[in-house]
Design a protein around this motif. Structure first.
Motif, PDB file in Angstrom:
ATOM      1  N   LEU A 257       0.780  -1.126   0.040  1.00  0.00           N
ATOM      2  CA  LEU A 257       0.092  -0.037   0.145  1.00  0.00           C
ATOM      3  C   LEU A 257       0.777   1.197  -0.053  1.00  0.00           C
ATOM      4  O   LEU A 257       1.573   1.391   0.748  1.00  0.00           O
ATOM      5  CB  LEU A 257      -0.805   0.117   0.989  1.00  0.00           C
ATOM      6  N   SER A 259       0.326   5.625   0.003  1.00  0.00           N
ATOM      7  CA  SER A 259      -0.590   6.689   0.183  1.00  0.00           C
ATOM      8  C   SER A 259      -0.008   7.963   0.520  1.00  0.00           C
ATOM      9  O   SER A 259       1.104   7.811   1.158  1.00  0.00           O
ATOM     10  CB  SER A 259      -1.727   6.203   1.226  1.00  0.00           C
ATOM     11  N   CYS A 260      -0.671   8.860   0.190  1.00  0.00           N
ATOM     12  CA  CYS A 260       0.013  10.271   0.211  1.00  0.00           C
ATOM     13  C   CYS A 260      -0.318  10.722   1.685  1.00  0.00           C
ATOM     14  O   CYS A 260      -1.136  10.293   2.360  1.00  0.00           O
ATOM     15  CB  CYS A 260      -0.460  11.196  -0.592  1.00  0.00           C
ATOM     16  N   LEU A 270      -8.889  11.136   3.905  1.00  0.00           N
ATOM     17  CA  LEU A 270      -7.912  10.281   3.273  1.00  0.00           C
ATOM     18  C   LEU A 270      -7.327   9.461   4.231  1.00  0.00           C
ATOM     19  O   LEU A 270      -6.988   8.019   4.195  1.00  0.00           O
ATOM     20  CB  LEU A 270      -6.857  10.991   2.697  1.00  0.00           C
ATOM     21  N   ALA A 274      -7.269   5.443   3.633  1.00  0.00           N
ATOM     22  CA  ALA A 274      -6.199   4.587   3.952  1.00  0.00           C
ATOM     23  C   ALA A 274      -6.102   3.386   4.856  1.00  0.00           C
ATOM     24  O   ALA A 274      -5.797   2.218   4.506  1.00  0.00           O
ATOM     25  CB  ALA A 274      -4.921   5.537   3.689  1.00  0.00           C
ATOM     26  N   ALA A 291      -2.498   2.256  -4.556  1.00  0.00           N
ATOM     27  CA  ALA A 291      -2.403   3.601  -4.207  1.00  0.00           C
ATOM     28  C   ALA A 291      -3.597   4.021  -3.555  1.00  0.00           C
ATOM     29  O   ALA A 291      -4.753   4.069  -4.252  1.00  0.00           O
ATOM     30  CB  ALA A 291      -1.778   4.185  -5.070  1.00  0.00           C
ATOM     31  N   VAL A 292      -3.488   5.061  -2.601  1.00  0.00           N
ATOM     32  CA  VAL A 292      -4.477   5.851  -1.971  1.00  0.00           C
ATOM     33  C   VAL A 292      -4.002   7.141  -1.861  1.00  0.00           C
ATOM     34  O   VAL A 292      -3.319   7.824  -1.171  1.00  0.00           O
ATOM     35  CB  VAL A 292      -5.109   5.312  -0.664  1.00  0.00           C
ATOM     36  N   MET A 293      -4.504   8.107  -2.912  1.00  0.00           N
ATOM     37  CA  MET A 293      -3.902   9.350  -3.102  1.00  0.00           C
ATOM     38  C   MET A 293      -5.097  10.360  -2.560  1.00  0.00           C
ATOM     39  O   MET A 293      -6.268  10.275  -2.809  1.00  0.00           O
ATOM     40  CB  MET A 293      -3.547   9.614  -4.335  1.00  0.00           C
ATOM     41  N   GLY A 309      -5.478   2.068  -8.051  1.00  0.00           N
ATOM     42  CA  GLY A 309      -5.395   3.257  -6.932  1.00  0.00           C
ATOM     43  C   GLY A 309      -6.814   3.926  -7.045  1.00  0.00           C
ATOM     44  O   GLY A 309      -7.412   3.970  -8.118  1.00  0.00           O
TER      45      GLY A 309
END
Length: 345
Positions: A257, A259-260, A270, A274, A291-293, A309
């Motif tokens: 994973l 993520s930002c 977010l 995430a 991806a979790v953006m 993502g």
């Protein structure tokens, strides 16, 4: 390149994959409790397990434990060579002992001979907390040089009796000392190295110290097997070890994973997203990067290397694959749509 040993059929060293180890915290003479914990650890990803053998009751329990488990069993011995002999005879797959601590030469010879006959390797486990007093005096304390000299002293004792089926660990509670000791040992020998930082503390800080020490060494190509030491459930040790190997790209045995960290452009929760994705990924076995953006402006681009993502917006988000937008999705459906795409893959 290091030499290779076999621990109950599991190769350690050479070009072999890096096996994950842990240690039981049950009483070894409580066979049922020990076997139950080993099976939990194996289910979590442990590949070699160690048990403490402080007395003859523990040594005599080794055979019963070994019969009921499917991963190699290592016995941890201090001082009393008779415990090593009993455990080896009972079916131990590896012995952790320091030959210099078990007394007269004939005792070292007896252990070396018993292990050689049965094909059982020995791990020389040098620890900063129990270094020999002459070495502490010579080097002014626990130093990388002192740890390495101690290791070679124990190796020499085994060599006297034609034993060289050896693995070495050089552990300290100080991360930098530990790393320097392993680097020095790797320059001076080709014995397989069992990596670990000892006495790291509880789950959070212990994991950080282990990730720095073990992960840093592995990134230099040093290390053949690892054990994360935590004041926590041993299952947490295995989880941390798996995460270290995954973060370095050494293993791809499940999803990764990314993520930002969020910023002022983020208009969705977010952190919650995430966490939800991470929890649901626990049941996915395929080695995907997910991806979790936080925003749709640059989310797909920043996560172009991800297999799949999502990128959040304001009430709506994007579902993407390999940086290419698949479709727009209402925010409350983002996670379900993501896992539908994962199921398709």
């Amino acid at each position: 390149m290091t030499k290779q040993i076999l621990v109950g059929g599991v190769p350690v060293g050479g070009n072999a994959p890096i096996p994950i180890q842990s240690m039981c915290n049950t009483r070894t003479d409580d066979v049922a409790a020990t076997v139950a914990q080993i099976k939990r650890l194996e289910a979590a990803g442990c590949e070699i397990i160690r048990v403490a053998v402080p007395d003859m009751a523990a040594a005599r329990a080794v055979g019963a434990i070994r019969e009921q488990i499917s991963i190699p069993l290592v016995v941890d011995i201090h001082f009393d060579y008779r415990l090593a002999l009993e455990a080896v005879a009972a079916g131990a797959d590896k012995v952790r002992i320091n030959p210099g601590n078990i007394g007269a030469p004939e005792r070292v010879k007896a252990v070396a001979q018993a292990c050689r006959v049965r094909g059982v390797p020995i791990r020389i486990g040098v620890n900063g907390g129990s270094l020999e007093k002459p070495l502490l005096a010579k080097y002014g304390g626990v130093t990388p040089e002192a740890l390495v000299e101690s290791a070679f002293g124990h190796i020499e004792l085994l060599h006297r009796y034609d034993f060289d089926d050896i693995c070495v660990s050089l552990k300290s509670s100080d991360v930098r000392t530990t790393m320097a000791a392993y680097r020095l040992m790797s320059e001076k020998s080709d014995y397989p190295l069992h990596l670990g930082v000892t006495e790291t503390g509880t789950l959070r800080m212990g994991t950080i110290k282990s990730a720095i020490g073990i992960g840093g060494l592995l990134s230099f190509g040093i290390g053949d097997t690892i054990r994360v030491s935590l004041s926590a459930d041993p299952v947490e040790e295995v989880s941390a070890a798996r995460d270290i190997l995954k973060a370095l790209g050494i293993r791809r045995d499940g999803p990764n994973l990314i993520s930002c960290p969020t910023c002022g452009r983020t208009r969705i929760d977010l952190i919650r997203l995430a966490q939800e994705v991470e929890q649901r990924l626990e049941h996915v076995q395929k080695p995907l990067t997910v991806a979790v953006m936080g925003c749709v402006v640059n989310g797909p681009g920043e996560a172009a290397s991800a297999d799949v993502g999502i990128a959040g917006g304001d009430g709506v988000g994007l579902l993407f694959r390999k940086g290419e937008i698949v479709k727009k999705v209402p925010q409350d459906q983002l996670v379900d749509e993501l896992f539908s795409l994962i199921d398709e893959i």
